[in-house]
Design an enzyme around this catalytic site. Sequence first.
Site, PDB file in Angstrom:
ATOM      1  N   LYS A 241      13.889  33.683  28.362  1.00  0.00           N
ATOM      2  CA  LYS A 241      14.142  32.325  28.567  1.00  0.00           C
ATOM      3  C   LYS A 241      12.951  31.510  27.937  1.00  0.00           C
ATOM      4  CE  LYS A 241      13.712  32.512  33.389  1.00  0.00           C
ATOM      5  NZ  LYS A 241      13.537  33.778  33.411  1.00  0.00           N
TER       6      LYS A 241
ATOM      7  N   ARG B 212      14.534  28.367  41.384  1.00  0.00           N
ATOM      8  CA  ARG B 212      14.838  29.687  41.513  1.00  0.00           C
ATOM      9  C   ARG B 212      15.539  30.094  42.646  1.00  0.00           C
ATOM     10  NH1 ARG B 212      10.342  31.603  37.713  1.00  0.00           N
ATOM     11  NH2 ARG B 212      10.569  33.878  37.533  1.00  0.00           N
TER      12      ARG B 212
ATOM     13  N   ARG C  94       6.188  43.157  26.820  1.00  0.00           N
ATOM     14  CA  ARG C  94       5.758  41.581  26.675  1.00  0.00           C
ATOM     15  C   ARG C  94       4.222  41.549  26.412  1.00  0.00           C
ATOM     16  NH1 ARG C  94       8.661  37.263  30.092  1.00  0.00           N
ATOM     17  NH2 ARG C  94       8.091  38.647  31.883  1.00  0.00           N
TER      18      ARG C  94
ATOM     19  N   ARG D 149       0.684  40.556  30.884  1.00  0.00           N
ATOM     20  CA  ARG D 149       0.967  39.802  32.158  1.00  0.00           C
ATOM     21  C   ARG D 149       0.595  40.846  33.217  1.00  0.00           C
ATOM     22  NH1 ARG D 149       5.995  35.862  32.428  1.00  0.00           N
ATOM     23  NH2 ARG D 149       5.971  36.739  34.592  1.00  0.00           N
TER      24      ARG D 149
ATOM     25  N   ARG E  99      10.499  41.649  41.584  1.00  0.00           N
ATOM     26  CA  ARG E  99      10.973  40.223  41.034  1.00  0.00           C
ATOM     27  C   ARG E  99      12.479  40.466  40.706  1.00  0.00           C
ATOM     28  NH1 ARG E  99       6.960  40.994  36.308  1.00  0.00           N
ATOM     29  NH2 ARG E  99       7.729  39.119  35.371  1.00  0.00           N
TER      30      ARG E  99
HETATM   31  P1  AMP Z   1       7.832  33.665  35.578  1.00  0.00           P
HETATM   32  O1  AMP Z   1       6.804  33.145  34.397  1.00  0.00           O
HETATM   33  O2  AMP Z   1       8.779  32.360  35.417  1.00  0.00           O
HETATM   34  O3  AMP Z   1       8.368  35.310  35.546  1.00  0.00           O
HETATM   35  O4  AMP Z   1       6.965  33.290  36.771  1.00  0.00           O
HETATM   36  C1  AMP Z   1       6.033  34.454  37.108  1.00  0.00           C
HETATM   37  C2  AMP Z   1       6.002  34.171  38.922  1.00  0.00           C
HETATM   38  O5  AMP Z   1       5.496  32.925  39.100  1.00  0.00           O
HETATM   39  C3  AMP Z   1       6.954  34.623  39.571  1.00  0.00           C
HETATM   40  O6  AMP Z   1       7.303  35.990  39.770  1.00  0.00           O
HETATM   41  C4  AMP Z   1       6.920  33.708  40.865  1.00  0.00           C
HETATM   42  O7  AMP Z   1       5.925  34.513  41.552  1.00  0.00           O
HETATM   43  C5  AMP Z   1       6.146  32.616  40.347  1.00  0.00           C
HETATM   44  N1  AMP Z   1       7.159  31.542  40.202  1.00  0.00           N
HETATM   45  C6  AMP Z   1       7.645  30.919  39.009  1.00  0.00           C
HETATM   46  N2  AMP Z   1       8.411  29.910  39.172  1.00  0.00           N
HETATM   47  C7  AMP Z   1       8.580  29.856  40.328  1.00  0.00           C
HETATM   48  C8  AMP Z   1       9.547  29.024  41.301  1.00  0.00           C
HETATM   49  N3  AMP Z   1      10.278  28.105  40.874  1.00  0.00           N
HETATM   50  N4  AMP Z   1       9.402  29.281  42.864  1.00  0.00           N
HETATM   51  C9  AMP Z   1       8.449  30.256  43.164  1.00  0.00           C
HETATM   52  N5  AMP Z   1       7.755  30.947  42.461  1.00  0.00           N
HETATM   53  C10 AMP Z   1       7.769  30.831  41.056  1.00  0.00           C
END
Ligand code: AMP
Length: 224
Positions: free
Chosen positions: A13, A88, A127, A162, A174
């Site tokens: 994404k 989300r 990644r 990460r 996740r």
């Molecule tokens: P991402 O980089 O999008 O994979 O996000 C990393 C982490 O941030 C996720 O696993 C969640 O813990 C948190 N996170 C990101 N976006 C959201 C969201 N819209 N709502 C809640 N937690 C989020």
Amino acid sequence: MIIIMLGAQGTGKGTVAGMISTATGLPQISTGDIFRKNISEKTPLGIEADKYISKGDLVPDEVTVPMVEDRLTWEDAKNGAILDGFPRTIEQAEKLDEILSKKGEKVDLVVNLVTPREELIDRMLTRRVCTNQECKATYNTKLNPPKQEGICDKCGAPLKQRADDSDPEAIKRRLEIYEEKTSPLVDYYDKKGVLKTETVSLSINRMGKDVAEDVINLLKEKNK
Ligand code: AMP
């Protein structure tokens, strides 16, 4: 124009959003990136968010929704934005609709990326991200390696994995949360007639850049 990137973790994404952002000038707003920046700067928001992120859980809406609402008021988002990682959940999608409708705006396009599960896990494990928060370039040691191992091509900063990508339990959690809480958004946006589903997979030799090209062409058509 508001564009949403939907799809499980590891579908690419962020990569696709970055390419659309470069082509359209719309800012890429990644909730995950905002949280990670706050975590690295040890801000109160970062300390709170890290309690959830390190386990692979979602950060509560009381923290996430106002953060996005505020970010959408920034000058660079006056013509819209590409939301990467938000919403989300159905609740977040409904709150986003409210935030946008107050400004006379709506979600225009949802790009839904689909990738086979085995590939997703491999992509998360391979990644690597740039440690320079102003750069945030993303690499993949197999699919898109940097020219020099461990070093960002764009800014020369070290790359790292990460924390939530190196923990198999957090990865599993996740993906479970994606299935349970996020995947219902596919139907939510399909019913609104704004969904564009795209497969990203090595098995059909279709990668993020191919999807980004399609979306950019679609946007050019819309603007004609
Ligand atoms: P991402 O980089 O999008 O994979 O996000 C990393 C982490 O941030 C996720 O696993 C969640 O813990 C948190 N996170 C990101 N976006 C959201 C969201 N819209 N709502 C809640 N937690 C989020």
